[in-house]
Design an enzyme around this catalytic site. Sequence first.
Site, PDB file in Angstrom:
ATOM      1  N   LYS A 178      20.236 -26.625  34.009  1.00 12.57           N
ATOM      2  CA  LYS A 178      18.898 -27.182  34.256  1.00 12.57           C
ATOM      3  C   LYS A 178      18.906 -28.166  35.419  1.00 12.57           C
ATOM      4  O   LYS A 178      18.064 -28.104  36.312  1.00 12.57           O
ATOM      5  CB  LYS A 178      18.387 -27.859  32.979  1.00 12.57           C
ATOM      6  CG  LYS A 178      16.932 -28.248  33.036  1.00 12.57           C
ATOM      7  CD  LYS A 178      16.777 -29.702  33.394  1.00 12.57           C
ATOM      8  CE  LYS A 178      15.295 -30.064  33.441  1.00 12.57           C
ATOM      9  NZ  LYS A 178      15.115 -31.497  33.723  1.00 12.57           N
ATOM     10  N   ASP A 197      13.600 -26.593  30.746  1.00 10.97           N
ATOM     11  CA  ASP A 197      13.867 -27.673  29.804  1.00 10.97           C
ATOM     12  C   ASP A 197      13.194 -27.339  28.475  1.00 10.97           C
ATOM     13  O   ASP A 197      12.632 -26.270  28.303  1.00 10.97           O
ATOM     14  CB  ASP A 197      13.374 -29.023  30.359  1.00 10.97           C
ATOM     15  CG  ASP A 197      11.886 -29.009  30.647  1.00 10.97           C
ATOM     16  OD1 ASP A 197      11.145 -28.260  29.976  1.00 10.97           O
ATOM     17  OD2 ASP A 197      11.454 -29.735  31.547  1.00 10.97           O
TER      18      ASP A 197
END
Length: 261
Positions: A178, A197
Amino acid sequence: MVYESEKSTNMQKGFESKNEVFNDMLIDYFQLNLNLKDYYKRWSEADPIFAKAAKQFYGIRILKQEVTENIFSFICSSNNNISRITSMVNKLATFYGEKICELDGETYYSFPDVEVLARGDVEAKLRANGFGYRSKYINESAKFIMQNGGNRWFDDLKKCDYIDAKTCLMKLNGVGAKVADCICLMSLGHLEALPVDTHVYQIASKFYMPQLSTRKTVTDKIYNDIGNHFRELYGPLAGWAHTVRVIIYFFAKYQFYHFKA
DNA sequence: TTCAGACCTGC
DNA sequence: CAGGTCTGA
């Protein structure tokens, strides 16, 4: 921005070229070379949910931010909340940055150089100042970059395509999929990078991919499934499109709560 | 390859 | 729990 009419009146030596430098910096920072109108059209055609919401949110741009600052700021962001992230990034600057100026009684500092963050005493100091386990991530990542060429490491990183850049970034301690995608999207110009996320996961499973298995955390498999889904949906600038989609979602949510109250 | 848990800290 | 990552099974 610098307009043509202003340019022609600024004939003093150096002034025009200085304006052009600022102009280029702003064009680069806001990525104004990309024609958003065409892309919004394409994304709207691909996704009716995007189309409906995008009408009142035209013109959201992805900034191209400085790489060093982004790497260490996003390392701070993992499993963390916005207010603490902000305070941590401010601490990095005041502890290790250079003083830029004072304004209205406040002192402003630059973001520190990697060389400084790589110093031996950094981890302990950060830990003593509430950085928690990210203290080690920051110090070790800075050391890793310095040991692998410093500025040359950054130069090479900027030359990589999306996949190579992501792989390279994930070698840093504290940088997972991420955070690497955030850096690719917001600093390196890889607009197909799509950070997933926990909120993106919620949106994806609710509106786009109901078949997604429900889990507490985003596994690697789910992460890649979601990224690939939206890359197929939106095309080569999927990361940009998807960021717009997320902003729209949050704004709508805020409006809803606001309305309810 | 894939997936739980632990992990600093503070609201 | 919060805008994840690392680790070990």
